[in-house]
Design a protein around this motif. Sequence first.
Motif, short mmCIF file in Angstrom:
data_model
loop_
_atom_site.label_atom_id
_atom_site.label_comp_id
_atom_site.label_asym_id
_atom_site.label_seq_id
_atom_site.Cartn_x
_atom_site.Cartn_y
_atom_site.Cartn_z
N ARG A 57 6.50 12.92 3.40
CA ARG A 57 7.40 14.06 3.58
C ARG A 57 8.73 13.68 2.96
O ARG A 57 9.17 12.54 3.04
CB ARG A 57 7.58 14.37 5.06
N THR A 58 9.40 14.65 2.38
CA THR A 58 10.64 14.39 1.66
C THR A 58 11.71 13.75 2.52
O THR A 58 12.46 12.90 2.06
CB THR A 58 11.17 15.72 1.06
N ALA A 59 11.81 14.13 3.78
CA ALA A 59 12.89 13.66 4.64
C ALA A 59 12.65 12.26 5.21
O ALA A 59 13.52 11.72 5.87
CB ALA A 59 13.09 14.65 5.79
N GLU A 60 11.51 11.69 4.97
CA GLU A 60 11.18 10.38 5.53
C GLU A 60 11.49 9.25 4.55
O GLU A 60 11.80 9.48 3.39
CB GLU A 60 9.70 10.33 5.89
N ALA A 61 11.36 8.04 5.04
CA ALA A 61 11.44 6.86 4.18
C ALA A 61 10.16 6.80 3.35
O ALA A 61 9.12 7.33 3.76
CB ALA A 61 11.58 5.60 5.04
N PRO A 62 10.19 6.16 2.19
CA PRO A 62 8.99 6.12 1.35
C PRO A 62 7.85 5.34 2.01
O PRO A 62 8.08 4.30 2.63
CB PRO A 62 9.46 5.42 0.08
N LEU A 63 6.63 5.86 1.85
CA LEU A 63 5.44 5.15 2.34
C LEU A 63 5.22 3.87 1.54
O LEU A 63 4.92 2.82 2.09
CB LEU A 63 4.20 6.02 2.18
N TYR A 64 5.32 4.02 0.22
CA TYR A 64 5.10 2.90 -0.70
C TYR A 64 6.15 2.93 -1.80
O TYR A 64 6.67 3.98 -2.14
CB TYR A 64 3.72 2.99 -1.36
N ARG A 65 6.40 1.73 -2.34
CA ARG A 65 7.24 1.61 -3.53
C ARG A 65 6.45 0.81 -4.55
O ARG A 65 5.93 -0.26 -4.24
CB ARG A 65 8.53 0.87 -3.20
N ILE A 66 6.37 1.34 -5.75
CA ILE A 66 5.77 0.60 -6.86
C ILE A 66 6.95 0.03 -7.63
O ILE A 66 7.76 0.78 -8.16
CB ILE A 66 4.91 1.52 -7.74
N GLU A 67 7.05 -1.28 -7.65
CA GLU A 67 8.22 -1.94 -8.24
C GLU A 67 7.86 -2.69 -9.51
O GLU A 67 6.82 -3.35 -9.58
CB GLU A 67 8.84 -2.92 -7.24
N LYS A 68 8.76 -2.61 -10.47
CA LYS A 68 8.64 -3.36 -11.72
C LYS A 68 9.83 -4.31 -11.78
O LYS A 68 10.98 -3.88 -11.82
CB LYS A 68 8.67 -2.40 -12.91
N ARG A 69 9.56 -5.61 -11.75
CA ARG A 69 10.59 -6.65 -11.82
C ARG A 69 10.27 -7.58 -12.99
O ARG A 69 9.54 -8.56 -12.82
CB ARG A 69 10.64 -7.45 -10.54
N PRO A 70 10.80 -7.30 -14.17
CA PRO A 70 10.50 -8.12 -15.35
C PRO A 70 10.84 -9.60 -15.18
O PRO A 70 10.21 -10.46 -15.78
CB PRO A 70 11.34 -7.49 -16.45
#
Length: 111
Positions: A57-70
Amino acid sequence: MAFDPTYSDPRSNTVFFERRELNQILRVYGRMVAAGEWRDYAIAGGAETAVFSIFRRTAEAPLYRIEKRPALARRQGAWAVVTQGGLIVRRGHELEQVLRVFDKGRLKVVE
């Protein structure tokens, strides 16, 4: 010598997703939206990390984060899937392998 405001310092580049990477992420996102699991996303680029956040839901914290860290590309891998609580579910060198964590039956959201 005067400061040139049009000059961009190469060391201050922002990390962001390439088109191919974003296409792979959006393919998985679209599949999960069609399944009714996810509803919204946000994209952010920073000095060290690019993040694709996934929301139920838009108002919530993200369920998952896909992160790119070179900076971690030679060590654990530049890619990671991180849960809402900060737990790294999967990390790797190839985005496609990391995104497999979202394949059907592999990951279940617990409320």
